[in-house]
Design a protein around this motif. Structure first.
Motif, short mmCIF file in Angstrom:
data_model
loop_
_atom_site.label_atom_id
_atom_site.label_comp_id
_atom_site.label_asym_id
_atom_site.label_seq_id
_atom_site.Cartn_x
_atom_site.Cartn_y
_atom_site.Cartn_z
N ALA A 153 46.81 49.81 38.57
CA ALA A 153 46.71 50.76 37.45
C ALA A 153 46.26 52.16 37.86
O ALA A 153 46.58 53.12 37.16
CB ALA A 153 45.74 50.20 36.40
N CYS A 154 45.51 52.26 38.94
CA CYS A 154 44.90 53.56 39.24
C CYS A 154 45.82 54.44 40.09
O CYS A 154 46.36 53.97 41.10
CB CYS A 154 43.58 53.33 39.97
SG CYS A 154 42.80 54.88 40.45
N PRO A 155 45.98 55.70 39.72
CA PRO A 155 46.86 56.57 40.52
C PRO A 155 46.18 57.10 41.79
O PRO A 155 46.85 57.55 42.71
CB PRO A 155 47.17 57.73 39.56
CG PRO A 155 46.00 57.77 38.63
CD PRO A 155 45.49 56.36 38.51
N THR A 203 31.18 55.66 43.77
CA THR A 203 30.91 56.32 42.48
C THR A 203 31.95 56.13 41.38
O THR A 203 31.68 56.49 40.24
CB THR A 203 30.72 57.84 42.69
OG1 THR A 203 31.67 58.28 43.65
CG2 THR A 203 29.34 58.19 43.18
N CYS A 204 33.10 55.59 41.71
CA CYS A 204 34.09 55.40 40.64
C CYS A 204 33.52 54.43 39.59
O CYS A 204 32.95 53.40 39.95
CB CYS A 204 35.38 54.82 41.23
SG CYS A 204 36.52 54.29 39.95
N PRO A 205 33.66 54.75 38.31
CA PRO A 205 33.13 53.84 37.28
C PRO A 205 33.64 52.41 37.42
O PRO A 205 32.89 51.46 37.18
CB PRO A 205 33.61 54.48 35.97
CG PRO A 205 33.80 55.92 36.30
CD PRO A 205 34.21 55.99 37.73
N GLN A 206 34.90 52.25 37.82
CA GLN A 206 35.43 50.89 37.99
C GLN A 206 34.63 50.14 39.07
O GLN A 206 34.32 48.96 38.92
CB GLN A 206 36.93 50.98 38.37
CG GLN A 206 37.58 49.65 38.68
CD GLN A 206 37.63 48.71 37.48
OE1 GLN A 206 37.48 49.12 36.34
NE2 GLN A 206 37.82 47.42 37.74
N THR A 207 34.28 50.84 40.14
CA THR A 207 33.49 50.23 41.21
C THR A 207 32.08 49.92 40.73
O THR A 207 31.55 48.82 40.96
CB THR A 207 33.40 51.20 42.41
OG1 THR A 207 34.71 51.39 42.91
CG2 THR A 207 32.51 50.66 43.51
N VAL A 208 31.45 50.89 40.07
CA VAL A 208 30.05 50.74 39.66
C VAL A 208 29.91 49.58 38.68
O VAL A 208 29.04 48.71 38.83
CB VAL A 208 29.52 52.06 39.06
CG1 VAL A 208 28.12 51.87 38.50
CG2 VAL A 208 29.51 53.16 40.11
N TRP A 213 34.59 58.01 47.15
CA TRP A 213 34.63 57.97 45.67
C TRP A 213 34.86 56.53 45.20
O TRP A 213 34.13 56.00 44.36
CB TRP A 213 35.72 58.91 45.15
CG TRP A 213 36.04 58.67 43.70
CD1 TRP A 213 37.12 57.99 43.21
CD2 TRP A 213 35.26 59.06 42.56
NE1 TRP A 213 37.06 57.93 41.84
CE2 TRP A 213 35.93 58.59 41.41
CE3 TRP A 213 34.06 59.76 42.41
CZ2 TRP A 213 35.44 58.79 40.13
CZ3 TRP A 213 33.58 59.97 41.12
CH2 TRP A 213 34.26 59.49 40.00
N CYS A 214 35.90 55.90 45.77
CA CYS A 214 36.21 54.52 45.38
C CYS A 214 35.05 53.58 45.72
O CYS A 214 34.73 52.68 44.96
CB CYS A 214 37.45 54.03 46.12
SG CYS A 214 38.96 54.84 45.62
N GLY A 215 34.43 53.79 46.86
CA GLY A 215 33.43 52.85 47.34
C GLY A 215 32.09 52.96 46.64
O GLY A 215 31.36 51.97 46.55
N ILE A 264 42.80 46.61 38.91
CA ILE A 264 42.88 47.97 38.36
C ILE A 264 43.21 48.94 39.49
O ILE A 264 44.07 49.82 39.35
CB ILE A 264 41.54 48.35 37.68
CG1 ILE A 264 41.24 47.41 36.52
CG2 ILE A 264 41.55 49.81 37.22
CD1 ILE A 264 42.20 47.47 35.38
N CYS A 265 42.53 48.78 40.63
CA CYS A 265 42.77 49.67 41.77
C CYS A 265 44.18 49.48 42.31
O CYS A 265 44.86 50.44 42.66
CB CYS A 265 41.76 49.39 42.88
SG CYS A 265 40.07 49.45 42.34
N ILE A 266 44.62 48.23 42.38
CA ILE A 266 45.90 47.95 43.02
C ILE A 266 47.08 48.36 42.12
O ILE A 266 48.05 48.94 42.59
CB ILE A 266 46.00 46.44 43.37
CG1 ILE A 266 44.96 46.11 44.44
CG2 ILE A 266 47.40 46.07 43.85
CD1 ILE A 266 44.80 44.62 44.70
S1 SF4 Z 1 39.91 52.51 40.05
FE1 SF4 Z 1 40.97 53.93 41.43
S2 SF4 Z 1 39.46 55.49 41.95
FE2 SF4 Z 1 38.36 53.71 41.13
S3 SF4 Z 1 37.84 52.45 42.88
FE3 SF4 Z 1 39.79 51.71 42.13
S4 SF4 Z 1 41.32 52.83 43.33
FE4 SF4 Z 1 39.39 53.93 43.55
#
Ligand code: SF4
Length: 277
Positions: free
Chosen positions: A218-220, A110-115, A106-108, A214-216
């Motif tokens: 903010a994201c749960p 499809t997550c919107p933050q990644t995309v 998911w993180c790698g 954000i990943c480190i």
């Molecule tokens: S924001 Fe969260 S879910 Fe998205 S890539 Fe970062 S750690 Fe993964």
């Protein structure tokens, strides 16, 4: 501690990460997923769907005023929202299943933050060059004409992506062509402009500057997903028992010197968007 030897600061400024370009089947898969997910997000509000007279002809529409959610041939009323809740629960369970089997997919992918971060890095690379060129530009203290031009081009491009992202979001809540016309002619509701402004700003900041922060911080999800993994989960990580002692074998090595599989080439560090070191 004496004045001549001040206490070290507990705050370390973030060092921007400039990942090197990579190629290969998994990178290609990531490009495809990026195109499909962004395509769905940006284009869906423009799909028309004939529901007959007096009903909206937008395929996907969250009609807050009329308290209806239109999704192609489905129409959901507020008291039927448990369908959506059920769908979200199933999506959550699917996410748990994929995570326990395939790791951080998911993180790698499809997550919107990644995309969006991936898209911003792609634009950055187009404008400023690959890792080494971007690093040189970052370390160059003097803001000469070339640096100013590259930085400005990048920020304007990021801003336009942010604007398109915020713009696409508000189109899900009203008839897209009508709202687009109202926005351009400055006749749209202030809420539409405010929402666009907030989403433009957050996309610009999260994709352009905050990125892995954000990943480190903010994201749960990273706090939860480890609980779904075990030794059979596919995870990308450094295996110390296999890699160490690292380094290339040299002619000068003592006979019988043992080397791990890691030749310490830094390739994994240079391509990592999370900044492993
Ligand atoms: S924001 Fe969260 S879910 Fe998205 S890539 Fe970062 S750690 Fe993964």
């Amino acid at each position: 501690m004496s004045d001549s030897n001040p206490a070290p600061s507990l705050y370390a400024a973030r060092e921007p990460i400039y990942p090197r370009r990579v190629s290969g089947p998994f990178r290609n898969l990531k490009w495809y997923i990026m195109v499909v997910t962004l395509g769905i997000y940006y284009l869906t509000p423009w799909i028309r769907w004939d529901r007959g007279p007096s009903l909206p002809d937008q395929a996907v529409l969250l009609d807050l005023a009329g308290r209806r959610f239109y999704f192609f041939w489905i129409e959901i009323w507020p008291h039927e929202f448990y369908f959506v809740a059920g769908l979200l629960i199933m999506a959550g369970l699917g996410l748990f299943l994929f995570t326990s089997a395939l790791g951080r997919v998911w993180c790698g992918y499809t997550c919107p933050q990644t995309v969006w971060t991936d898209l911003f890095i792609l634009v950055e690379r187009w404008i400023e060059g690959d890792r080494n060129a971007r690093l040189r530009l970052h370390r160059q203290k003097k803001m000469d004409f070339r640096k100013a031009r590259l930085r400005l081009t990048k920020w304007v491009s990021w801003f336009l992506i942010g604007l398109a992202t915020g713009g696409a979001w508000v189109f899900y809540f009203a008839d897209a062509p009508t709202l687009a016309y109202d926005l351009v002619t400055l006749n749209a509701h202030p809420v539409a402009y405010t929402t666009m402004l907030v989403l433009t700003g957050t996309t610009f900041l999260f994709g352009g500057f905050a990125r892995e922060q954000i990943c480190i911080y903010a994201c749960p999800w990273p706090r939860i997903q480890a609980a779904m993994m075990d030794e059979d989960t596919l995870t990308v990580g450094y295996r110390e028992w296999r890699g160490e002692p690292r380094g290339k074998p040299r002619k000068t090595d003592e006979p019988g010197t043992v080397h791990g599989d890691c030749i310490d080439c830094m390739a994994c560090v240079n391509v990592c968007p999370m900044g492993i070191d």
